[in-house]
Design a protein around this motif. Structure first.
Motif, PDB file in Angstrom:
ATOM      1  N   SER A 135     -11.543  -4.790  11.170  1.00  0.00           N
ATOM      2  CA  SER A 135     -11.330  -6.057  10.463  1.00  0.00           C
ATOM      3  C   SER A 135      -9.913  -6.135   9.892  1.00  0.00           C
ATOM      4  CB  SER A 135     -12.339  -6.191   9.321  1.00  0.00           C
ATOM      5  OG  SER A 135     -12.110  -5.184   8.350  1.00  0.00           O
ATOM      6  N   VAL A 136      -9.506  -7.367   9.559  1.00  0.00           N
ATOM      7  CA  VAL A 136      -8.202  -7.546   8.915  1.00  0.00           C
ATOM      8  C   VAL A 136      -8.168  -6.788   7.591  1.00  0.00           C
ATOM      9  CG1 VAL A 136      -6.609  -9.227   7.913  1.00  0.00           C
ATOM     10  CG2 VAL A 136      -7.832  -9.769  10.025  1.00  0.00           C
ATOM     11  N   SER A 139      -7.157  -3.251   7.881  1.00  0.00           N
ATOM     12  CA  SER A 139      -5.703  -3.075   7.976  1.00  0.00           C
ATOM     13  C   SER A 139      -5.051  -3.235   6.611  1.00  0.00           C
ATOM     14  CB  SER A 139      -5.097  -4.097   8.937  1.00  0.00           C
ATOM     15  OG  SER A 139      -5.647  -3.953  10.208  1.00  0.00           O
ATOM     16  N   LEU A 140      -5.516  -4.234   5.866  1.00  0.00           N
ATOM     17  CA  LEU A 140      -4.943  -4.487   4.545  1.00  0.00           C
ATOM     18  C   LEU A 140      -5.138  -3.294   3.612  1.00  0.00           C
ATOM     19  CD1 LEU A 140      -5.731  -8.147   3.448  1.00  0.00           C
ATOM     20  CD2 LEU A 140      -3.517  -7.075   3.821  1.00  0.00           C
ATOM     21  N   SER A 142      -5.656  -0.312   4.416  1.00  0.00           N
ATOM     22  CA  SER A 142      -4.867   0.816   4.918  1.00  0.00           C
ATOM     23  C   SER A 142      -3.436   0.727   4.422  1.00  0.00           C
ATOM     24  CB  SER A 142      -4.877   0.822   6.456  1.00  0.00           C
ATOM     25  OG  SER A 142      -6.183   0.997   6.937  1.00  0.00           O
ATOM     26  N   VAL A 143      -2.874  -0.474   4.503  1.00  0.00           N
ATOM     27  CA  VAL A 143      -1.500  -0.670   4.051  1.00  0.00           C
ATOM     28  C   VAL A 143      -1.402  -0.458   2.541  1.00  0.00           C
ATOM     29  CG1 VAL A 143       0.276  -2.433   3.723  1.00  0.00           C
ATOM     30  CG2 VAL A 143      -0.811  -2.157   5.950  1.00  0.00           C
ATOM     31  N   PHE A 144      -2.395  -0.932   1.813  1.00  0.00           N
ATOM     32  CA  PHE A 144      -2.394  -0.741   0.349  1.00  0.00           C
ATOM     33  C   PHE A 144      -2.514   0.745   0.001  1.00  0.00           C
ATOM     34  CE2 PHE A 144      -4.494  -5.176  -0.131  1.00  0.00           C
ATOM     35  CZ  PHE A 144      -3.260  -5.777   0.057  1.00  0.00           C
ATOM     36  N   ARG A 146      -1.645   3.286   1.818  1.00  0.00           N
ATOM     37  CA  ARG A 146      -0.352   3.913   2.119  1.00  0.00           C
ATOM     38  C   ARG A 146       0.643   3.624   0.991  1.00  0.00           C
ATOM     39  NH1 ARG A 146       2.546   1.731   7.373  1.00  0.00           N
ATOM     40  NH2 ARG A 146       3.173   0.119   5.909  1.00  0.00           N
ATOM     41  N   ARG A 180      -5.663   7.822  10.462  1.00  0.00           N
ATOM     42  CA  ARG A 180      -4.915   6.788  11.203  1.00  0.00           C
ATOM     43  C   ARG A 180      -3.689   6.331  10.417  1.00  0.00           C
ATOM     44  NH1 ARG A 180      -9.732   4.238  13.351  1.00  0.00           N
ATOM     45  NH2 ARG A 180      -9.620   2.534  11.871  1.00  0.00           N
ATOM     46  N   ILE A 181      -3.799   6.358   9.092  1.00  0.00           N
ATOM     47  CA  ILE A 181      -2.663   5.915   8.269  1.00  0.00           C
ATOM     48  C   ILE A 181      -1.556   6.961   8.292  1.00  0.00           C
ATOM     49  CG2 ILE A 181      -1.942   5.257   5.935  1.00  0.00           C
ATOM     50  CD1 ILE A 181      -4.909   4.485   5.426  1.00  0.00           C
TER      51      ILE A 181
END
Lengths: 343, 88
Positions: A135-136, A139-140, A142-144, A146, A180-181
């Motif tokens: 899902s989007v 990804s979100l 994951s970015v947060f 990181r 994955r991150i």
């Protein structure tokens, strides 16, 4: 205590403040907006066994500024903060020596050890509760995540070279997303005999075992939240650690080392550091040796470590033994087999 | 940089993620956008001051696609950026 609340239009102000050694100390929702709670941590070493203990100490000692921002600030900070990339990750099945390993890492020159920081583990939990695979939102988050680690790993003193992140026990269930991150970052999974682990958790139940949001453990043990709510702690704990053992057996490889509590020793810690591509000096290893001789979770680090495996085995109730036998013993034996193949 | 080329808005933050994909956040609206690999190439091209034609040429050198098809894709993506007010 000065508490600021950053509104949308005040983001640039917040950014300027945060750049001065502020750290994200929690993931929270303020006025319906999910985001991060930041605290002025300038000059504060992350010296305690757990990140929250440091936050509590700093709060009690000083009049520290605090601030709320939304998550997008992380994306902006990623390009602005000088930060140490992760050196190694520590995962564990609870009450199995992971804090001792983190403390050992903390003694190394130039190391930052972020141990079970709320902002990290709450974001990892959102993978379970709010982000279906692909899902989007996945990804979100994951970015947060990181970005949070990047912010926590910032060079606040200038000489930092290593960043070790110790995750909360339940975060191990999301190791595939964490991997994955940060592909390629080495990790270690610590675990312990199931009966000893369950007895320890029942003696002093940790937050993950008492969490009212049953969705996390439900996902871990493969049951419904309602079923989890009905389970006795013995069963819940046994099923949880059994699940961790099974997952660890699946993911262990050359870059993910298995480590049993009963192995913990100076040579084994040296092996972990080698996996993390860290080469401590003889002097640093002497300090590590001293640290592993003390009780790991006490802030003062003065209480000597006393082996308690035998006591825990003797005090285990029949129900503990039954649940361990039903849910955890077999995965534990299989994991031990895998570890022996690994070494 | 050609002044006529579309350029990313200063109110937009971008971050790479997961092998070529990326996330954009519009700081004015607090909306997030997930970009696939091609859209990220376009965005990075715009950041570098390239024209849509130059970006399309870049894409043909990285992927097995004809220039006219790449140009159509790039223009469609740029239009999307404009629709969502992500460009200056």
């Amino acid at each position: 205590m000065s508490v600021l609340s950053a509104k949308f239009r005040e983001d640039s102000v917040a950014l300027n403040i945060i750049r001065q050694s502020w750290l994200p100390v929690d993931a929270v929702v303020v006025d319906g907006r999910p985001g991060l709670w930041w605290m002025d941590m300038s000059g504060a070493n992350l010296a305690e066994p757990f990140f929250q203990q440091t936050v509590d100490r700093v709060k009690s000692e000083n009049n520290r500024g605090e601030l709320f921002t939304e998550f997008d600030v992380l994306l902006q900070l990623e390009t602005q903060l000088d930060s140490v990339p992760p050196t190694g990750f520590i995962f564990h099945s609870s009450r199995c020596g992971s804090t001792l390993l983190a403390n050992a890492c903390r003694t190394l020159n130039g190391s930052i050890v972020v141990s079970e920081a709320n902002a990290i583990d709450k974001l990892v939990a959102r993978f379970i509760t709010d982000a279906p695979e692909g899902s989007v939102k996945e990804s979100l988050y994951s970015v947060f995540l990181r970005g949070v680690v990047h912010a926590l790993g910032q060079r606040r003193f200038g000489n930092e070279t290593h960043l070790f992140v110790k995750f909360a026990a339940c975060s191990f269930a999301q190791i595939h997303r964490i991997g994955r991150i940060w592909p390629g970052v080495p990790s270690v999974f610590l675990y312990r005999d199931p009966i000893e682990t369950i007895v320890s958790n029942l003696t002093e139940p940790p937050p993950w075992l008492k969490d009212n949001d049953r969705r996390i453990l439900a996902s871990v043990v493969g049951a419904t939240p309602a079923a989890v709510a009905e389970m006795q702690l013995e069963e819940l704990c046994a099923r949880t650690i059994g699940s961790f053992y099974s997952l660890a057996r699946r993911v262990a490889n050359d870059n993910c080392l298995l480590l049993n509590y009963n192995q913990l020793s100076l040579p084994v810690i040296s092996r972990v550091l080698s996996l993390f591509n860290v080469n401590p000096s003889a002097e640093e290893m002497k300090t590590v040796e001293r640290v592993i001789g003390t009780y790991s979770k006490e802030v003062s680090a003065t209480r000597p470590f006393v082996a308690d495996s035998e006591t825990k085995q003797q005090t285990a109730s029949d129900l503990v033994r039954e649940m361990a036998g039903k849910w955890a013993n077999e995965p534990y034996c299989q994991l031990e087999q895998k570890r022996l193949e690994q070494s | 940089m050609n002044a006529a080329n579309p350029a990313p808005g200063k109110h937009v933050v971008v971050t790479d993620f997961d092998g070529g994909e990326g996330i954009l956040v519009d700081l004015n609206t607090k909306k997030y956008y997930q970009l696939n690999e091609t859209a990220m190439l376009v965005w990075r091209g715009l950041e570098g001051g390239k024209s849509t034609h130059e970006i399309a040429v870049d894409i043909t050198s990285n992927y097995e696609v004809e220039l006219d098809q790449a140009t159509i894709s790039v223009e469609r993506i740029v239009n999307n950026f404009q629709t969502y007010k992500l460009l200056a």
